[in-house]
Design an enzyme around this catalytic site. Structure first.
Site, short mmCIF file in Angstrom:
data_model
loop_
_atom_site.label_atom_id
_atom_site.label_comp_id
_atom_site.label_asym_id
_atom_site.label_seq_id
_atom_site.Cartn_x
_atom_site.Cartn_y
_atom_site.Cartn_z
N CYS A 40 0.83 -1.21 0.00
CA CYS A 40 0.00 0.00 0.00
C CYS A 40 0.86 1.26 0.00
O CYS A 40 0.56 2.23 -0.71
CB CYS A 40 -0.96 -0.01 1.17
SG CYS A 40 -0.22 -0.35 2.78
N ASN A 41 1.94 1.27 0.76
CA ASN A 41 2.85 2.42 0.74
C ASN A 41 3.53 2.54 -0.61
O ASN A 41 3.71 3.65 -1.14
CB ASN A 41 3.91 2.27 1.83
CG ASN A 41 3.34 2.28 3.23
OD1 ASN A 41 2.30 2.86 3.49
ND2 ASN A 41 4.03 1.63 4.14
#
Length: 342
Positions: A149-150
């Site tokens: 996600c990052n």
């Protein structure tokens, strides 16, 4: 045509998010849900917000009959996914939400995840699941590896700029803040309310975060030369959301136009007017990513800010977007829910 779907690891946050999204999908039916400790329970008991849905009971993976399953979402922990996926029938399409197939170089996987890859024969066919940049490959794939996600958030801010050669590749700083659900649902002392609330802190400082491996892999491939960014994540006392503030050297107006041109036909990437910047509260619960560009007071420096929901566009929403392509469905099916506000 209705596609039969199984979700492995359905008792975690990403599993629950997949169910929430698929519930509105016009051509997917969930036929199997697995869990480990919660096997035998109903999803409505594990996640009361899903009580209104008619769902199969949670079972152990080895109790699932995969004969008529078209696609599996694998929302299992790292390393576990490899062992499970290599035993699935080869006719089944798979979207893996773990990190197990994100890194093309097996030596890099071992370096960052601390153990050899147990399914190297599958790594060669896995496609990196950043939909907007691998759409054609994903459409033809059997196995897709969802991004971190990052890593997704930083790439939405930077990939078009690196590809266009309009920023200094040796001067990229990603300062990122993320909500606590990105750490998963397992009980951890540092994530207790009394330990986490009313404060924020950096973690994995100085290059220890595993998503750096994705930045290295993807940015270097785009640039055609090694690219290493500075990246510091911070944990916020919030349930959902990621906001990445990215500092680069380059002309702000050119940077804004380059990003706007790159994303003008993307259904889920929203470019804000020049000078405006996004907030996690405006993408919460949705598959949208908002991107803003602001010029710095120092000439020739620019700030690019990207915000998305880590459980949706950063994970389960991205997974469904990829599954739609793999199954020949409209890419946006089940994903056009508006963000939840306030």
């Amino acid at each position: 045509m209705t596609h039969k779907i199984a979700i492995l690891g359905a008792s975690g946050y990403t599993g629950a998010e997949l169910i929430r999204l698929i519930a509105t999908h016009p051509s997917m039916e969930i036929t199997a849900l697995s869990a480990d400790r919660k096997a035998g329970m109903q999803m409505g008991d594990v996640f009361p917000h899903l009580r209104h849905l008619s769902l199969p009971k949670l079972v152990k993976i080895d109790e699932i009959d995969f004969t008529h399953v078209d696609l599996v979402f694998c929302a299992l922990p790292h390393a576990t996914s490899q062992a499970v996926i290599k035993k699935l029938p080869s006719k089944i399409k798979v979207v893996d939400l773990s990190a197990d197939f994100r890194l093309r170089d097996l030596a890099e996987y071992e370096k960052w995840y601390g153990k050899p890859h147990s399914a190297p024969e599958l790594q060669g066919e896995a496609v990196y699941g950043l939909t907007e940049f691998y759409r054609d490959d994903i459409s033809a794939a059997r196995l897709v590896a969802g991004t971190g996600c990052n890593a997704a958030t930083g790439q939405f801010a930077l990939r078009p700029l690196i590809a266009a050669g309009i920023i200094d590749l040796d001067e990229i700083i990603i300062d990122l803040k993320t909500g606590v659900s990105g750490a998963g649902r397992s009980l951890k002392e540092n994530l207790l309310h009394a330990e986490l609330s009313e404060g924020a802190h950096a973690y994995a400082v100085g290059g220890a975060h595993r998503h750096l491996a994705e930045f290295d892999q993807e940015f270097s491939a785009v640039a055609g030369r090694p690219v290493k960014v500075q990246f510091t994540p911070h944990l916020l006392p919030a349930n959902r959301g990621i906001v990445a503030t990215v500092y680069v050297k380059g002309d702000p107006k050119v940077i804004h136009k380059t990003l706007a041109d790159a994303y003008k036909n993307e259904p889920f990437i929203v470019m804000l007017p020049f000078g405006e910047h996004p907030s996690t509260r405006h993408v919460r619960g949705s598959n949208f990513c908002h991107v803003g560009v602001v010029g710095d007071r120092i000439a020739g420096r620019t700030i690019v800010i990207a915000a998305l929901d880590n459980l949706t566009k950063g994970s389960s929403g991205q997974a469904l977007q990829n599954a739609n392509l793999m199954l020949g469905e409209d890419e946006t099916a089940g994903l056009m829910l508006a963000p939840v506000f306030p």
